[in-house]
Write an enzyme that holds these catalytic residues in place. Structure first.
Site, PDB file in Angstrom:
ATOM      1  CB  THR B  47      72.038 136.423   6.093  1.00  0.00           C
ATOM      2  OG1 THR B  47      71.539 136.130   7.443  1.00  0.00           O
ATOM      3  CG2 THR B  47      73.422 136.264   5.900  1.00  0.00           C
ATOM      4  CB  THR B  48      67.518 135.070   4.918  1.00  0.00           C
ATOM      5  OG1 THR B  48      68.782 134.608   4.561  1.00  0.00           O
ATOM      6  CG2 THR B  48      66.343 135.016   4.039  1.00  0.00           C
TER       7      THR B  48
END
Lengths: 225, 269
Positions: B47-48
């Site tokens: 994800t991030t």
């Protein structure tokens, strides 16, 4: 139909060996020393660009003497072999012996089958996690391999350099004293070699990662003084 | 495994991927002809990830969570990697191909450096990654999207530089900060509010920590600090001294301070 002249195999091999040795003897030499801190590879080489010593893999270094274009091709082939093997299996599976064997195969094949043997001698050096694990393989133009213990010398005047190095070598040297021993062995009694005429690289004993490092002139000078 | 030998006209030069292309292996292609991504197969996603410039170079950071649909598949995935001594790469998207891309990218840089005797320029490295992404486009069209960030220290210009990418291999150099992945919208906003090129290292790290915390707070696919298991985001700085990952204890302490600050303000409610 023309019949080729008969040449005895002994004569053929001897001629090829003489040819290769002559080519190698023209160049300058390389000395490699195993010591407590790792392996020191030292070449007499005034060029900053045409390297004799270089990195193959995490714990493996390469040294070559003789014709530059020929040993440089072997160097690149070695890097390719090691990188493909490390990618396909694991970085831990890249070992110097397999590489040395491959080099020996290639040099032996060229020596017997090609028009001209390669005019090179190469060294595959690797460090272990302690001095016990250090290994050096010296491969000659005809594909013969020798497993060197402690130190190795390649090149034209190898015999006399080896004798000088043998008298000052012991396995407890640090980088500085190993380099001093190598340089005075390469130089002989009647001349001295400064940092500008030397190419020096080390394999530093570490737990992981790329252990090969080139030494710059100022670092070489300070180790030699 | 034999010594690779090529005719001069066939020689792949310093390119590792070029070498692998000429070398027979038993690796299958990731792209399957005629298949579309099926909803029945959940692909693991990372994800991030974020990066920003500061006064000495760049900071690059990423959370540790990988998800498969609504499930957390890994809690301690590494998404921030050294690409070589002076650059780092962070990945978001389909985890399998992304990790493979990082491995290939690292090798590509190392292989070039060893064969040529000198490292690629920072721009050259950024372009390499761009070309790898373009090669990955067919797989991306089937749903295996990978969007990396690349950050490094340009030793010729003596400055830290950031590169963002898209799935087609588009390469966008950014001046101040970049973010990628599902929580990037939240992270980017936080960085935007606190960013300055003259930030000190401490300020830049705390900003990254705050950005990742906020992303984890609002995006379920982004992992926050996990003090129960001792898992924290990976944060690394890249300066003239090279790539250096921060100690886990340091990151943990920074999260604690951030939490204390939020709690005292009552803004975590």
């Amino acid at each position: 139909m023309n019949m080729p002249f008969y040449v005895a195999p002994e004569q053929l091999m001897k001629d090829r060996a003489d040819f290769a040795q002559k080519g190698i003897a023209r160049g300058r030499s390389v000395a490699a020393v195993e010591c407590a801190d790792g392996v020191v590879l030292c070449a007499e080489n005034p060029s900053r660009n045409l390297r004799k010593v270089s990195e193959i893999y995490d714990r493996i270094a390469f040294a070559g003497v003789g014709r530059y274009n020929e040993y440089d091709q072997l160097r690149i082939a070695g890097i390719r072999h090691a990188d493909i093997k490390g990618y396909t299996y694991s970085r831990d599976d890249v070992d110097p012996q397999a590489l040395a064997n491959q080099y020996a195969q290639m040099l032996g094949q060229i020596f017997t089958h090609e028009t001209k043997p390669l005019e090179v001698e190469i060294l595959v050096a690797s460090i272990g996690f302690d001095t016990e694990g250090d290994r050096m393989f010296h491969i000659r133009y005809d594909g013969s391999v020798s497993d060197e213990d402690g130190f190795a010398v390649l090149g034209g005047q190898a015999e006399s350099i080896r004798e000088r190095l043998a008298s000052s070598y012991n396995e407890n040297l640090d980088f500085g004293s190993a380099l001093q021993a190598s340089v005075s062995a390469l130089a002989g009694d009647d001349r001295t070699l400064g940092a500008e005429e030397l190419e020096v690289a080390v394999l530093e004993r570490a737990d992981g990662g790329r252990c090969f490092r080139r030494l710059e002139n100022d670092e070489i000078s300070s180790l030699l003084s | 495994m034999t010594l690779p030998k090529f005719d001069p006209s066939e020689d792949p030069g310093p390119s590792f991927s070029g070498l692998m292309g000429r070398y027979p292996t038993d690796h299958g292609s990731i792209v399957a002809d005629g298949y579309q991504q099926s909803d029945a197969v959940e692909i693991t996603h990372g994800t991030t990830v974020v990066a920003a410039r500061y006064q000495d170079g760049v900071i690059i950071a990423g959370d540790r969570r990988a998800t498969s649909g609504n499930l957390i598949s890994h809690r301690n995935m590494q998404k921030v990697f050294p690409a070589d001594k002076w650059s780092g790469v962070a990945i978001a998207g389909a985890a399998g191909p992304a990790l493979e891309m990082v491995k290939m990218f690292q090798l590509q840089l190392e292989h070039y450096e060893k064969v040529e005797g000198r490292p690629l320029s920072l721009e050259g490295k950024a372009n390499q990654l761009s070309q790898m992404l373009r090669g990955h486009l067919p797989a991306a069209m089937q749903g295996l999207v990978v969007v990396p960030l690349f950050a490094g220290f340009d030793r010729r210009r003596e400055v830290g530089r950031l590169f963002a990418y898209d799935v087609t291999g588009g390469r966008y150099e950014e001046e101040d900060y970049i973010a990628s992945g599902s929580g990037s919208l939240f992270a980017r906003t936080v960085i935007k509010l606190g960013h300055s090129d003259s930030n000190t290292k401490d300020e830049a790290i705390d900003l990254m920590i705050k950005a990742l915390f906020t992303a984890a707070d609002d995006d379920s696919a982004t992992g926050g600090p996990d003090s129960m298991r001792g898992i924290y985001p990976i944060v690394a700085s890249i300066t003239s001294d090279g790539y250096a990952e921060l100690e886990e204890d340091d990151i943990a302490a920074r999260f604690e301070r951030l939490l204390a600050e939020f709690t005292s303000r009552g803004s975590a409610k």
